[in-house]
Design an enzyme around this catalytic site. Sequence first.
Site, PDB file in Angstrom:
ATOM      1  N   HIS A  93      -3.472  -5.251   0.339  1.00 14.58           N
ATOM      2  CA  HIS A  93      -3.183  -5.593   1.882  1.00 14.58           C
ATOM      3  C   HIS A  93      -3.278  -7.309   1.901  1.00 14.58           C
ATOM      4  CE1 HIS A  93      -2.368  -1.677   3.909  1.00 14.58           C
ATOM      5  NE2 HIS A  93      -3.626  -1.310   3.333  1.00 14.58           N
ATOM      6  N   GLU A 106      -1.729  -8.835   3.891  1.00 14.20           N
ATOM      7  CA  GLU A 106      -1.501  -9.316   5.504  1.00 14.20           C
ATOM      8  C   GLU A 106      -2.806  -8.973   6.203  1.00 14.20           C
ATOM      9  OE1 GLU A 106      -0.808  -4.998   5.421  1.00 14.20           O
ATOM     10  OE2 GLU A 106      -0.740  -6.423   4.222  1.00 14.20           O
ATOM     11  N   CYS A 162       0.721  -1.244   0.013  1.00 18.54           N
ATOM     12  CA  CYS A 162       0.099   0.084  -0.013  1.00 18.54           C
ATOM     13  C   CYS A 162       0.751   1.303   0.061  1.00 18.54           C
ATOM     14  CB  CYS A 162      -1.045   0.021   1.237  1.00 18.54           C
ATOM     15  SG  CYS A 162      -2.337   1.045   0.767  1.00 18.54           S
TER      16      CYS A 162
END
Length: 245
Positions: A190, A192, A99
């Site tokens: 993202h 994660e 990001c």
Amino acid sequence: MGGKRFAVLMCGEDSEYVKKKYGGYFGVFVKMLAEEGEAWDLYRVASGEFPDDDEIGSYDGYVISGSCSDAHGNDDWICKLIALLNKLDSMKTKVLGFCFGHQILARALGGKTGRAIKGWDIGVAAVHLSPSSSLKLYSSLKIPAVLNVIEIHRDEIVELPSKAEVLAWSDQTGIEMFKYGDHILGIQGHPEYTKDILLSIIDRCVKRDYIVDSLAEEAKARLEEMEPDREAWKKLCTSFLKGRL
């Protein structure tokens, strides 16, 4: 003999929710990327905490987090981060950015970032991997040509650095993933994040008037419909960071 060492360059604050549930975003990254025998360190670069010059070379790779700040901003810490990234580039150290991290890498290497033409992108997006020379990047991992990923951003890379290669795009964003040499990889989404993390961020954005209610509701509805391909992203990110591609 020590194992490999990695560092997370944290470009934002931990939310109370993520602190309580995951031990902060550092915990989220470690859960996704760390393997046995590795050491992981945290530098809160947005608070001015950077590795010392003599420490920089001791890491096998770096991960740059997302942020509420703009990658086109000129805060002191952002300028200092750009200088560090230039150093890591010259050392050919592995760097993986998500990001804001993806955007700041592009800027550091000579590209441009700015507000996204199509506005906020929030929810789960289908990302198309480009059929390019880097296909070996995915074919060796047996990763499908379309991957879903959680997104929350209103900025994007406007112009790639020369020599950088687009690896993926989506309907909303032209540069979802890029590589520069064999040592730098940027991902706009993202991988994660879990859905619950995104839901807590959406609620926080509404409270702070960053986004309107209708956009928040649309994003939540999309979250119901699509699942992020977290395992495939994990495989891609760890394989890149650990030099296994």
